[in-house]
Design a protein around this motif. Structure first.
Motif, PDB file in Angstrom:
ATOM      1  N   LEU A   8       4.635  -5.546   7.064  1.00 18.56           N
ATOM      2  CA  LEU A   8       3.360  -6.282   7.077  1.00 18.56           C
ATOM      3  C   LEU A   8       2.475  -5.314   6.762  1.00 18.56           C
ATOM      4  O   LEU A   8       1.474  -5.736   6.641  1.00 18.56           O
ATOM      5  CB  LEU A   8       3.834  -7.208   8.012  1.00 18.56           C
ATOM      6  CG  LEU A   8       4.758  -8.888   7.790  1.00 18.56           C
ATOM      7  CD1 LEU A   8       4.612  -8.970   8.678  1.00 18.56           C
ATOM      8  CD2 LEU A   8       4.217  -9.089   6.414  1.00 18.56           C
ATOM      9  N   LEU A   9       2.380  -4.450   7.749  1.00 20.46           N
ATOM     10  CA  LEU A   9       1.014  -3.319   7.980  1.00 20.46           C
ATOM     11  C   LEU A   9       0.992  -2.782   6.416  1.00 20.46           C
ATOM     12  O   LEU A   9      -0.077  -2.483   6.395  1.00 20.46           O
ATOM     13  CB  LEU A   9       1.283  -2.085   9.174  1.00 20.46           C
ATOM     14  CG  LEU A   9       0.756  -1.158   9.317  1.00 20.46           C
ATOM     15  CD1 LEU A   9      -1.390  -1.797   9.278  1.00 20.46           C
ATOM     16  CD2 LEU A   9       0.526  -0.734  10.209  1.00 20.46           C
ATOM     17  N   GLY A  10       1.733  -1.789   5.804  1.00 14.42           N
ATOM     18  CA  GLY A  10       1.771  -1.709   4.826  1.00 14.42           C
ATOM     19  C   GLY A  10       1.699  -2.736   3.648  1.00 14.42           C
ATOM     20  O   GLY A  10       0.369  -2.189   2.899  1.00 14.42           O
ATOM     21  N   VAL A  11       1.620  -3.635   3.896  1.00 16.70           N
ATOM     22  CA  VAL A  11       1.161  -5.386   2.514  1.00 16.70           C
ATOM     23  C   VAL A  11       0.201  -5.041   2.959  1.00 16.70           C
ATOM     24  O   VAL A  11      -1.057  -4.650   2.014  1.00 16.70           O
ATOM     25  CB  VAL A  11       2.381  -6.450   3.420  1.00 16.70           C
ATOM     26  CG1 VAL A  11       1.499  -7.538   2.191  1.00 16.70           C
ATOM     27  CG2 VAL A  11       3.742  -5.904   2.635  1.00 16.70           C
ATOM     28  N   VAL A  61      -4.726   5.329   2.606  1.00 13.12           N
ATOM     29  CA  VAL A  61      -2.998   4.011   2.599  1.00 13.12           C
ATOM     30  C   VAL A  61      -2.507   4.627   1.741  1.00 13.12           C
ATOM     31  O   VAL A  61      -1.176   4.366   2.280  1.00 13.12           O
ATOM     32  CB  VAL A  61      -3.951   3.041   1.387  1.00 13.12           C
ATOM     33  CG1 VAL A  61      -2.705   1.861   1.210  1.00 13.12           C
ATOM     34  CG2 VAL A  61      -4.989   1.754   2.012  1.00 13.12           C
ATOM     35  N   TRP A  62      -2.227   5.681   0.810  1.00 12.06           N
ATOM     36  CA  TRP A  62      -0.503   5.647   0.585  1.00 12.06           C
ATOM     37  C   TRP A  62       0.282   6.868   0.988  1.00 12.06           C
ATOM     38  O   TRP A  62       1.386   6.224   1.816  1.00 12.06           O
ATOM     39  CB  TRP A  62      -0.318   6.640  -0.771  1.00 12.06           C
ATOM     40  CG  TRP A  62      -1.175   5.896  -2.347  1.00 12.06           C
ATOM     41  CD1 TRP A  62      -2.342   5.709  -2.611  1.00 12.06           C
ATOM     42  CD2 TRP A  62      -0.433   4.435  -2.979  1.00 12.06           C
ATOM     43  NE1 TRP A  62      -2.859   4.697  -2.985  1.00 12.06           N
ATOM     44  CE2 TRP A  62      -1.276   4.153  -3.603  1.00 12.06           C
ATOM     45  CE3 TRP A  62       1.242   4.732  -2.272  1.00 12.06           C
ATOM     46  CZ2 TRP A  62      -0.633   3.030  -4.531  1.00 12.06           C
ATOM     47  CZ3 TRP A  62       1.462   3.214  -3.600  1.00 12.06           C
ATOM     48  CH2 TRP A  62       0.563   2.801  -4.420  1.00 12.06           C
ATOM     49  N   THR A  63      -1.110   7.214   2.091  1.00 11.57           N
ATOM     50  CA  THR A  63      -0.186   8.581   3.408  1.00 11.57           C
ATOM     51  C   THR A  63       0.167   7.845   4.273  1.00 11.57           C
ATOM     52  O   THR A  63       1.751   7.820   4.943  1.00 11.57           O
ATOM     53  CB  THR A  63      -1.614   9.263   3.827  1.00 11.57           C
ATOM     54  OG1 THR A  63      -1.756   9.851   2.747  1.00 11.57           O
ATOM     55  CG2 THR A  63      -0.248  10.175   5.133  1.00 11.57           C
ATOM     56  N   LEU A  64      -0.080   6.735   4.589  1.00 15.04           N
ATOM     57  CA  LEU A  64       0.419   5.438   5.829  1.00 15.04           C
ATOM     58  C   LEU A  64       1.373   5.224   5.353  1.00 15.04           C
ATOM     59  O   LEU A  64       2.113   4.726   6.309  1.00 15.04           O
ATOM     60  CB  LEU A  64      -1.114   5.006   6.839  1.00 15.04           C
ATOM     61  CG  LEU A  64      -1.866   5.724   7.081  1.00 15.04           C
ATOM     62  CD1 LEU A  64      -2.930   4.737   7.316  1.00 15.04           C
ATOM     63  CD2 LEU A  64      -1.906   6.203   8.939  1.00 15.04           C
ATOM     64  N   CYS A  65       1.573   4.665   4.141  1.00 15.09           N
ATOM     65  CA  CYS A  65       2.547   4.058   4.144  1.00 15.09           C
ATOM     66  C   CYS A  65       4.306   4.470   3.693  1.00 15.09           C
ATOM     67  O   CYS A  65       5.115   4.021   3.889  1.00 15.09           O
ATOM     68  CB  CYS A  65       2.357   3.178   2.731  1.00 15.09           C
ATOM     69  SG  CYS A  65       0.576   1.345   2.356  1.00 15.09           S
ATOM     70  N   SER A  66       3.427   6.057   3.426  1.00 10.63           N
ATOM     71  CA  SER A  66       4.595   6.618   3.572  1.00 10.63           C
ATOM     72  C   SER A  66       5.267   7.178   4.677  1.00 10.63           C
ATOM     73  O   SER A  66       6.317   7.479   4.563  1.00 10.63           O
ATOM     74  CB  SER A  66       4.373   7.278   2.253  1.00 10.63           C
ATOM     75  OG  SER A  66       3.711   8.401   3.079  1.00 10.63           O
ATOM     76  N   GLU A  67       4.701   6.578   5.509  1.00 13.32           N
ATOM     77  CA  GLU A  67       4.885   7.593   6.769  1.00 13.32           C
ATOM     78  C   GLU A  67       5.563   6.244   7.941  1.00 13.32           C
ATOM     79  O   GLU A  67       6.517   7.259   8.724  1.00 13.32           O
ATOM     80  CB  GLU A  67       3.874   8.086   7.604  1.00 13.32           C
ATOM     81  CG  GLU A  67       3.156   9.439   6.908  1.00 13.32           C
ATOM     82  CD  GLU A  67       1.699  10.059   7.490  1.00 13.32           C
ATOM     83  OE1 GLU A  67       1.426  11.235   7.392  1.00 13.32           O
ATOM     84  OE2 GLU A  67       0.859   9.342   8.133  1.00 13.32           O
ATOM     85  N   ALA A 100       8.864  -0.240  -1.623  1.00 11.46           N
ATOM     86  CA  ALA A 100       8.361  -1.509  -2.349  1.00 11.46           C
ATOM     87  C   ALA A 100       7.781  -2.261  -1.963  1.00 11.46           C
ATOM     88  O   ALA A 100       7.084  -2.798  -2.639  1.00 11.46           O
ATOM     89  CB  ALA A 100      10.802  -1.449  -2.356  1.00 11.46           C
ATOM     90  N   CYS A 101       7.966  -3.036  -0.791  1.00 10.28           N
ATOM     91  CA  CYS A 101       7.383  -4.516  -0.226  1.00 10.28           C
ATOM     92  C   CYS A 101       5.260  -3.976  -0.918  1.00 10.28           C
ATOM     93  O   CYS A 101       5.350  -4.711  -1.233  1.00 10.28           O
ATOM     94  CB  CYS A 101       7.461  -4.239   0.951  1.00 10.28           C
ATOM     95  SG  CYS A 101       8.927  -5.355   1.252  1.00 10.28           S
ATOM     96  N   SER A 102       5.361  -2.913  -0.142  1.00  7.60           N
ATOM     97  CA  SER A 102       3.737  -2.326  -0.402  1.00  7.60           C
ATOM     98  C   SER A 102       3.485  -1.939  -1.274  1.00  7.60           C
ATOM     99  O   SER A 102       2.039  -2.725  -1.745  1.00  7.60           O
ATOM    100  CB  SER A 102       3.301  -1.582   0.893  1.00  7.60           C
ATOM    101  OG  SER A 102       4.194  -0.313   0.860  1.00  7.60           O
ATOM    102  N   THR A 103       4.427  -1.279  -2.211  1.00  4.42           N
ATOM    103  CA  THR A 103       4.070  -0.486  -3.239  1.00  4.42           C
ATOM    104  C   THR A 103       4.126  -2.079  -5.128  1.00  4.42           C
ATOM    105  O   THR A 103       3.046  -1.966  -5.228  1.00  4.42           O
ATOM    106  CB  THR A 103       4.774   0.394  -4.196  1.00  4.42           C
ATOM    107  OG1 THR A 103       4.872   1.273  -2.862  1.00  4.42           O
ATOM    108  CG2 THR A 103       3.885   0.857  -5.552  1.00  4.42           C
ATOM    109  N   PHE A 104       4.629  -3.007  -4.749  1.00  5.39           N
ATOM    110  CA  PHE A 104       4.776  -4.384  -5.584  1.00  5.39           C
ATOM    111  C   PHE A 104       3.695  -5.185  -4.898  1.00  5.39           C
ATOM    112  O   PHE A 104       2.613  -5.961  -5.529  1.00  5.39           O
ATOM    113  CB  PHE A 104       5.899  -5.047  -5.425  1.00  5.39           C
ATOM    114  CG  PHE A 104       5.601  -6.497  -5.547  1.00  5.39           C
ATOM    115  CD1 PHE A 104       5.824  -6.240  -6.759  1.00  5.39           C
ATOM    116  CD2 PHE A 104       5.834  -7.732  -4.493  1.00  5.39           C
ATOM    117  CE1 PHE A 104       5.544  -8.125  -7.490  1.00  5.39           C
ATOM    118  CE2 PHE A 104       5.657  -8.969  -5.041  1.00  5.39           C
ATOM    119  CZ  PHE A 104       5.429  -8.734  -6.515  1.00  5.39           C
ATOM    120  N   THR A 105       2.454  -4.825  -3.721  1.00  7.22           N
ATOM    121  CA  THR A 105       1.653  -5.650  -2.807  1.00  7.22           C
ATOM    122  C   THR A 105       1.012  -5.335  -3.366  1.00  7.22           C
ATOM    123  O   THR A 105      -0.144  -6.219  -3.976  1.00  7.22           O
ATOM    124  CB  THR A 105       1.783  -6.111  -1.541  1.00  7.22           C
ATOM    125  OG1 THR A 105       2.610  -6.427  -1.362  1.00  7.22           O
ATOM    126  CG2 THR A 105       0.465  -6.272  -0.906  1.00  7.22           C
TER     127      THR A 105
END
Length: 475
Positions: free
Chosen positions: A267-270, A383-389, A401-406
């Motif tokens: 949810l944080l990534g989204v 944002v991209w760095t955090l979502c990958s970490e 996949a969820c965050s990238t789709f969003t």
């Protein structure tokens, strides 16, 4: 060097000696740079439509609503591509996902350049969108998994630098080709870099973390030893990964359903990806010439002003790379949102005053350049760095996949309605709406975003699964 060649390479290099560590560090950087070429393709595809759109509209007599679909069809396809990427990445590996994206880039660019109608052009944009969605998923994930924590932020941000380089190159070629209205060349030139990216993918090793998930510890260890300063460091990292895999159960959607802690990171990534899109950055990238023309710039001046935006975007991203592993993610993200908020307030005020005097036009350019610089030092790469970490290893494909789709769903929504919204609200209120969104981004960052600088992926995961607050997952 493919994964199948790693054993031979390891035997050739032997154990780490006086120069073995530096060679391994250099090798890891080269691997990250090759993977980051996905960002170059992403940027070319994002930027090129800005200069071509007007000529496409003239040739095919496309109304504003049709032009919105030409632009936004790529985002809709990218959203789908990010979901497909999760399956490809999990089953076949991150490297093969990048290879699939490169082939789609070549096919999409060729189809767009030769399109005899809007319908065919949209099909080509859909292929490019699938490629972008897969690449935007796989590249940051792959880079984060092969990079050491001390430089992980800079390496993932290098992907974003390549995005900005692609946007800048697209804007420059658009500007040069605009004098003859050569929109087909604008769209077709990206086929060359796409072919080079395809060749680069053949030399990438598989991610050692993906190999560990597949139960191939021997190959994972071989790859890790090629990418770390010493065999001891590589072996210790492999042991940490193995320990985390033992602790977890299930994968993907099942893991999401069974683990409330994993749901929090997803949810944080989204949320981060939604906020990145409602800053207004991609609206500016796609429609910059139209925004400048609405502010009484001539066609040629609007095109070159757009190229200047691309240059500032690239330069400011270089600043982010230099400081992301020194200052950290949170300070740069907060500074970024504060700058963007001020710039949008300024742009809205100038639009409300109106007119085509030199001070007004110069102020508008300055406000938009300041906005782009603000985005590039924080909201873009962070944002991209955090979502990958922040995602645990077992569920990393599903979470990203969820965050990238969003990201792409929000991108599609904003770009698909922007011209309509600007016509309804006017430029000034549209800019002020983006200012409000950027202010909200600061609040979300302060409340939930962790500082992950210098913290291993395994440490972040252990704190997440232990139930620590999201903002406490890092330092």
């Amino acid at each position: 060097m493919t994964a199948d060649q790693t054993k031979t390479s390891q035997e050739a290099t032997g154990p780490a000696g006086p120069h073995g560590g530096s060679q391994a560090a250099a090798r890891a950087v080269v691997v990250g740079i090759l993977a980051a070429m996905a960002g170059l393709m992403f940027g070319l595809d994002t930027g090129v439509i800005a200069g071509a759109l007007g000529f496409i509209g003239d040739e095919f007599h496309a109304a504003a609503r049709t032009q919105e679909w030409i632009v936004s069809s790529m985002m809709a396809a990218a959203a789908l591509g990010s979901l497909v990427a999760g399956r490809i990445s999990f089953r076949l590996g991150r490297r093969r996902a990048l290879l699939a994206a490169s082939l789609l880039f070549v096919a999409g660019a060729g189809l767009c350049a030769l399109a005899p109608s809007v319908a065919v052009l949209i099909v080509g944009r859909i292929l490019l969108g699938l490629a972008v969605g897969i690449a935007a998923f796989a590249a940051p994930l792959y880079i984060s998994e092969v990079s050491q924590e001390s430089v992980r932020g800079a390496m993932v941000s290098f992907y974003q630098l390549m995005v900005t380089l692609g946007i800048f190159l697209a804007y420059v070629t658009d500007s040069l080709l605009s004098y003859g209205g050569h929109w087909r060349w604008m769209l077709g030139l990206m086929a060359g870099p796409a072919a080079l990216f395809c060749a680069a993918c053949l030399f990438l090793p598989d991610s050692p973390r993906w190999l560990m998930m597949r139960g191939e510890r021997g190959r994972a260890s071989q790859v890790m030893r090629l990418l770390r300063v010493s065999p001891a460091d590589a072996d210790a990292e492999i042991r940490d990964i193995a320990q985390e895999l033992k602790r977890e159960g299930g994968s993907g959607l099942a893991f999401f359903r069974s683990s409330p802690n994993f749901r929090r990171s997803v949810l944080l990534g989204v949320a981060l990806q939604v906020m990145q899109q409602v800053t207004g950055i991609n609206v500016l990238m796609y429609y910059a010439p139209k925004i400048f023309q609405a502010a009484h710039f001539g066609v040629s001046a609007a095109t070159w002003a757009t190229a200047l935006i691309g240059l500032v975007n690239m330069a400011a991203t270089g600043f982010a790379i230099a400081f992301i592993d020194r200052w950290g993610r949170r300070p740069l993200l907060i500074l970024s949102c504060a700058i963007m908020t001020g710039a949008m307030v300024m742009a809205g005020g100038l639009a409300a005053v109106g007119g085509d005097s030199t001070p007004i036009l110069g102020g508008m350019v300055a406000a938009l350049l300041l906005f782009v610089a603000g985005f590039a030092i924080g909201a873009g790469p962070m944002v991209w760095t955090l979502c990958s970490e922040i995602q645990p290893l077992r569920g990393r494909d599903f979470g990203i996949a969820c965050s990238t789709f969003t990201n792409w769903a929000a991108n599609w929504l904003v770009s698909n309605v922007f011209l309509t919204v600007m016509a309804a609200l006017g430029q000034s209120w549209t800019f002020w709406l983006f200012a409000i969104m950027n202010g909200l981004f600061i609040v979300i960052t302060l409340a939930y975003v962790p500082e992950t600088r210098g913290v291993s992926l395994e440490e972040i995961e252990a704190r997440l699964m232990a139930g620590r607050k999201l903002r406490e997952l890092g330092r």
